[in-house]
Design a protein around this motif. Structure first.
Motif, PDB file in Angstrom:
ATOM      1  N   LEU A  58       0.855  -1.190   0.000  1.00 17.96           N
ATOM      2  CA  LEU A  58       0.000   0.000   0.000  1.00 17.96           C
ATOM      3  C   LEU A  58       0.891   1.240   0.000  1.00 17.96           C
ATOM      4  O   LEU A  58       1.828   1.329   0.785  1.00 17.96           O
ATOM      5  N   ARG A 102      -0.572   4.410  -2.015  1.00 16.75           N
ATOM      6  CA  ARG A 102      -1.285   5.538  -2.598  1.00 16.75           C
ATOM      7  C   ARG A 102      -1.940   6.394  -1.517  1.00 16.75           C
ATOM      8  O   ARG A 102      -2.458   5.874  -0.533  1.00 16.75           O
ATOM      9  N   ASN A 139      -5.198   5.543   0.263  1.00 12.54           N
ATOM     10  CA  ASN A 139      -5.203   4.411   1.190  1.00 12.54           C
ATOM     11  C   ASN A 139      -4.361   4.619   2.440  1.00 12.54           C
ATOM     12  O   ASN A 139      -4.639   4.006   3.473  1.00 12.54           O
ATOM     13  N   THR A 159      -2.981  -5.089  -3.211  1.00 13.17           N
ATOM     14  CA  THR A 159      -2.083  -3.985  -3.537  1.00 13.17           C
ATOM     15  C   THR A 159      -2.861  -2.776  -4.007  1.00 13.17           C
ATOM     16  O   THR A 159      -4.060  -2.867  -4.292  1.00 13.17           O
ATOM     17  N   ASP A 160      -2.192  -1.636  -4.099  1.00 10.41           N
ATOM     18  CA  ASP A 160      -2.774  -0.489  -4.801  1.00 10.41           C
ATOM     19  C   ASP A 160      -1.825  -0.031  -5.905  1.00 10.41           C
ATOM     20  O   ASP A 160      -1.916   1.070  -6.421  1.00 10.41           O
ATOM     21  N   SER A 161      -0.896  -0.914  -6.262  1.00 15.31           N
ATOM     22  CA  SER A 161       0.076  -0.641  -7.317  1.00 15.31           C
ATOM     23  C   SER A 161      -0.449  -1.091  -8.669  1.00 15.31           C
ATOM     24  O   SER A 161      -1.109  -2.129  -8.778  1.00 15.31           O
ATOM     25  N   THR A 217      -6.717  -5.319  -6.378  1.00 11.76           N
ATOM     26  CA  THR A 217      -6.193  -3.957  -6.391  1.00 11.76           C
ATOM     27  C   THR A 217      -7.150  -3.000  -5.702  1.00 11.76           C
ATOM     28  O   THR A 217      -8.301  -2.831  -6.131  1.00 11.76           O
ATOM     29  N   MET A 218      -6.670  -2.364  -4.638  1.00  4.95           N
ATOM     30  CA  MET A 218      -7.491  -1.462  -3.836  1.00  4.95           C
ATOM     31  C   MET A 218      -7.508  -0.058  -4.442  1.00  4.95           C
ATOM     32  O   MET A 218      -6.958   0.898  -3.913  1.00  4.95           O
ATOM     33  N   ARG A 219      -8.192   0.012  -5.589  1.00  2.91           N
ATOM     34  CA  ARG A 219      -8.397   1.272  -6.294  1.00  2.91           C
ATOM     35  C   ARG A 219      -9.743   1.198  -7.000  1.00  2.91           C
ATOM     36  O   ARG A 219     -10.267   0.110  -7.227  1.00  2.91           O
ATOM     37  N   THR A 263      -8.091   1.640 -12.945  1.00  2.15           N
ATOM     38  CA  THR A 263      -6.735   1.214 -13.273  1.00  2.15           C
ATOM     39  C   THR A 263      -6.349   1.729 -14.649  1.00  2.15           C
ATOM     40  O   THR A 263      -7.194   1.791 -15.558  1.00  2.15           O
ATOM     41  N   LEU A 270     -10.262  -5.279  -9.562  1.00  2.00           N
ATOM     42  CA  LEU A 270     -10.405  -4.008  -8.847  1.00  2.00           C
ATOM     43  C   LEU A 270     -11.418  -4.183  -7.719  1.00  2.00           C
ATOM     44  O   LEU A 270     -12.510  -4.704  -7.945  1.00  2.00           O
ATOM     45  N   THR A 280     -11.707   0.957  -2.550  1.00  2.00           N
ATOM     46  CA  THR A 280     -10.833   1.308  -1.426  1.00  2.00           C
ATOM     47  C   THR A 280     -11.428   0.968  -0.061  1.00  2.00           C
ATOM     48  O   THR A 280     -10.821   1.275   0.965  1.00  2.00           O
TER      49      THR A 280
END
Length: 361
Positions: free
Chosen positions: A208, A210, A213, A281-283, A299-301, A304, A317, A320
């Motif tokens: 993490l 971003r 987050n 991840t948020d990458s 992915t915690m967004r 993308t 996805l 968040t």
């Protein structure tokens, strides 16, 4: 042809390694081809910078601008001032930038104002989220780029929509995947592998970084506790970014399953990814690597810039919120991994294509 290659942050180092390798190989046939490597110093923590040069056999930079941290404006300005001096002292035919960090945008602007052509590797990716500094960096860089090298047909379409000349857009594949394939036989377990009694497919990896987050301490702690609870009996390895660590400070978290470790070098980190059960991840970049390795990625967004990792690859996805992550993860545990494949041209040869095309310009 003399190329100045710019790198400033961890993802950049992974992307320039195979490009330099491709140049070195081509120089045996084209001796007039040369390059100068400029490290802006945007990432200066040893585990985010120096380690990658050593592990990926990247030559020592010809210069390190040593700009270090600061606000978005301060860092961008410092890079531009230092890079202008660098280009005036060491003229080149072409500046090659990769990715979407501040160094990418700052050096592209500087080069164009000195009437030097700019090549952008990983051009055209878009999240549509203007709250992300990276999205602004992408749009600005692509608006002044001369030669675009893309990872997907979607990226080509994005560039054409923004008015780029189709003749200068080249779908070549993904240089990050070049690096992955070139180093798979070199990855190795980190020192803590045995200390934590880790076993293949019986742990997860968490990253993490971003702002959405990690910037608010209480919501970050709530998120970590929720992931810790969700893990069940699986251990979670969390290589914690220095910025995230600073936000948490000395706060006692009482986590049962999450193990905080220092940022990992490329070879140790990819070993962890290749052998894990799943990644949270948020990458964006990690979702590309997990896609090729066949590892489920959450992915915690809310968006993308790499949609192919979700439509073709292993990425999902999840937004968040911890509640949404838990729901999707529970479904995954019941239904198993989704059917996935590897996107077109993610074959380890993107860098060779880039150099071949540039030599024709």
């Amino acid at each position: 042809m003399k190329i100045t290659i710019v790198a400033g942050a961890r993802p950049n180092f992974i992307k320039i390694a195979p490009i330099i390798r491709a140049i070195e190989n081509k120089r045996k046939i084209v001796p007039t081809l040369s390059y100068r490597l400029v490290h802006t110093g945007q990432h200066y923590d040893k585990n985010l910078s120096d380690t990658f040069f050593t592990e990926l056999n990247i030559p020592k930079p010809d210069v390190n601008l040593e700009v270090k941290s600061g606000s978005q404006a301060e860092q961008t300005a410092a890079i531009m001032v230092a890079f202008e001096k660098e280009l005036l002292q060491n003229p080149c035919d072409l500046v090659l930038v990769v990715g979407d960090v501040n160094s990418t945008m700052a050096c592209a602007i500087t080069a164009k104002k000195l009437h030097i052509k700019v090549t952008h590797v990983e051009a055209g990716i878009r999240s549509g989220d203007m709250t992300m500094p990276e999205e602004i960096n992408r749009i600005v860089t692509d608006s002044i780029t001369d030669y675009f090298f893309t990872t997907s047909v979607t990226a080509n379409d994005n560039l054409i929509k923004y008015g780029a000349d189709a003749r200068n857009i080249h779908f070549v594949g993904n240089v990050m995947i070049d690096t992955l394939y070139q180093n798979l036989d070199r990855i190795s377990a980190p020192d803590f592998w045995e200390d934590f009694n880790l076993e293949k497919d019986h742990y997860m990896v968490l990253t993490l970084h971003r702002p959405a987050n990690v910037d608010e301490e209480n919501s970050l702690i709530e998120l970590l506790r929720g992931i810790d609870e969700m893990a069940g009996n699986r251990k979670i390895i969390f290589p914690i970014h220095p910025r995230t660590k600073a936000i948490l400070g000395e706060k006692k978290l009482d986590l049962k399953n999450i193990f905080l470790v220092a940022p990992q070098g490329y070879l140790h980190f990819m070993f962890l990814i290749k052998n894990c059960f799943a990644v949270i991840t948020d990458s964006g970049g990690i979702s590309e690597e997990t896609t090729v390795l066949g590892i489920p990625c959450f992915t915690m967004r809310n968006n993308t810039e790499r949609p192919e990792t979700e439509t073709i690859g292993t990425n999902t996805l999840v937004g968040t919120s911890i509640e949404n992550l838990k729901k999707i993860f529970e479904r995954f545990l019941i239904n198993g991994p989704k059917k996935a494949g590897i996107p077109e041209l993610w074959d380890g040869k993107a860098s060779e294509r880039i150099i071949d095309i540039l030599l024709q310009k």
